[in-house]
Scaffold this active site. Structure first.
Site: not given
Length: 279
Positions: A135, A149, A153, A184
């Protein structure tokens, strides 16, 4: 579950998914690593005799079914699903198109649902399994520029909380992971799509946020390799946590949201608790 487990990881062609696949393989597990391009997945993760790279678009239920069938055919079972695949449509709600919002929810919410739906019959038959869903702190506390987004989530959070008691009788557990900012590729051009600026009232703030986030790409504080190692540790526990706050910033988000909810619950306590029928 056996000591060597079989993992199925979505979104393993780049970013956190690659680190999770490598960590699981490094710990001696078998890994079915998936992404839209199986060849890219294999290259990203690296050669390993316990790796099976499979093409899987999480928005396509037939892909999910085929990946699960291939995993069981190769390794005989499926112990851990990691719902990791994702993307990011960022922008003010008024500037995000309906299609962008739908695409966001299709990938981040319906995608994990598609894969989990394909995995559950196998885990029920085994009477064991663990579903790990990545999540976000955006699923705990909403914030500006994250309407689509966060909607996806927050949906994941409610879905997993509700699914957990349904599948617990069959020995299947769940774990939600809420990362803060990790290094990331989520903020990269491959993963993030910004809404087209078209409303003057938002223009200045949009420019500032986009510049800040682009400058943050590749400089986030969290180390995805450490998060991957933490997940390997957590899934080995006899009682994996229902939620894992990933990162110091995630812990702060959890704590702040808890304080806010308590304050809101008590803000109009007399009104809130006085709504019952008189008879």
């Amino acid at each position: 579950m056996p000591e060597q487990k079989v993992w199925l990881i979505t979104g393993a062609g780049r970013g956190l998914g690659v680190d999770i696949a490598r960590a699981a393989l490094g710990a001696g597990h078998a890994v079915v690593a998936t992404g839209r391009d199986a060849a890219k997945v294999a290259i990203a993760v690296g050669q390993h005799d316990k790796l099976l790279a499979i093409a899987l678009d999480v928005t396509q239920p037939p892909d999910a079914s085929a990946a699960v069938e291939a995993a069981v055919a190769k390794f005989g079972r499926l112990d851990i699903l990691v719902n990791n695949a994702g993307n990011f449509f960022a922008g003010f709600f008024e500037e995000l198109s309906p299609e962008q919002v739908r695409d966001q929810i299709e990938t981040l919410l319906f995608g994990p649902m598609n894969v989990t739906r394909a995995v559950l019959p196998v885990m029920r038959n085994q009477r064991s399994g663990l579903i790990v869903t990545i999540s976000s702190t955006a699923g705990i506390a909403g914030q500006m520029f994250c309407t689509a987004y966060a909607a996806a989530k927050f949906g994941i959070e409610g879905w997993m909380e509700s699914l957990t008691p349904e599948i617990a009788p069959f020995g299947i557990r769940t774990m939600l992971v809420e990362p803060g900012f990790f290094r990331t590729e989520l903020l990269s051009t491959q993963s993030t799509t910004y809404a087209e600026p078209r409303i003057d009232d938002y223009a200045g703030t949009t420019k500032e946020i986009v510049a800040a986030w682009r400058s943050m790409d590749g400089k986030q504080g969290g180390d995805p390799a450490k998060l991957a190692d933490a997940l390997v540790t957590l899934v080995a526990l006899e009682e994996p946590p229902a939620r894992f706050a990933a990162g110091a910033d995630a812990v702060q988000t959890f704590e702040a949201k808890a304080r806010t909810l308590v304050a809101q619950a008590h803000a109009h306590l007399e009104l809130s608790t006085g709504l019952a029928h008189e008879t």
